[in-house]
Design a protein around this motif. Structure first.
Motif: not given
Length: 131
Positions: A86-96
């Motif tokens: 499942t996709i979990i929303q993160s607080a960034t659009t940076d590459r993790l």
């Protein structure tokens, strides 16, 4: 001691590997690819992915629960031995690039805006990354 080639992936490179039990391994990589082996790594099956984003790292807390991070701040979570994600929303659009957990609820992930940027990102979760 030597290393023997036992399997070849015919697509984008694989970037990380983790095991969640004695004989179950997972590998992740480009184009959202997730692979699972239940044979100590001898045979690999493709697991349906919910993304086509580059996936950087995978980690399991136990034999059921795990996370994956990757491009555009994507975080994937499983609670069924990696069979579904499942996709979990993160607080960034940076590459993790990487993540680690102190326990099943408390963890951190690190990333960067792009290869040339000096702006880095550190994310923290206290709920297992579920929200």
């Amino acid at each position: 001691t030597n290393w023997d080639s036992i399997f070849t992936f015919n697509n984008w490179g694989m970037t990380d590997l983790d095991k969640n039990s004695d004989n179950v391994f997972f590998a992740v990589g480009g184009s959202g690819k997730i692979y699972k082996s239940t044979s100590y790594g001898y045979d690999w099956d493709t697991i349906p992915s919910v993304t086509n984003k580059y996936l950087s790292e995978i980690i399991f807390f136990d034999n059921q629960n795990g996370c994956i991070v990757g491009d555009d701040g994507i975080i994937l979570r499983t609670s069924d031995n990696g069979n579904t994600w499942t996709i979990i929303q993160s607080a960034t659009t940076d590459r993790l690039y990487a993540l680690d957990f102190f326990d099943s609820m408390n963890g951190v992930a690190v990333g960067q805006d792009n290869y040339l940027s000096q702006e880095n990102t550190i994310l923290k979760t206290t709920d297992g990354g579920l929200k």
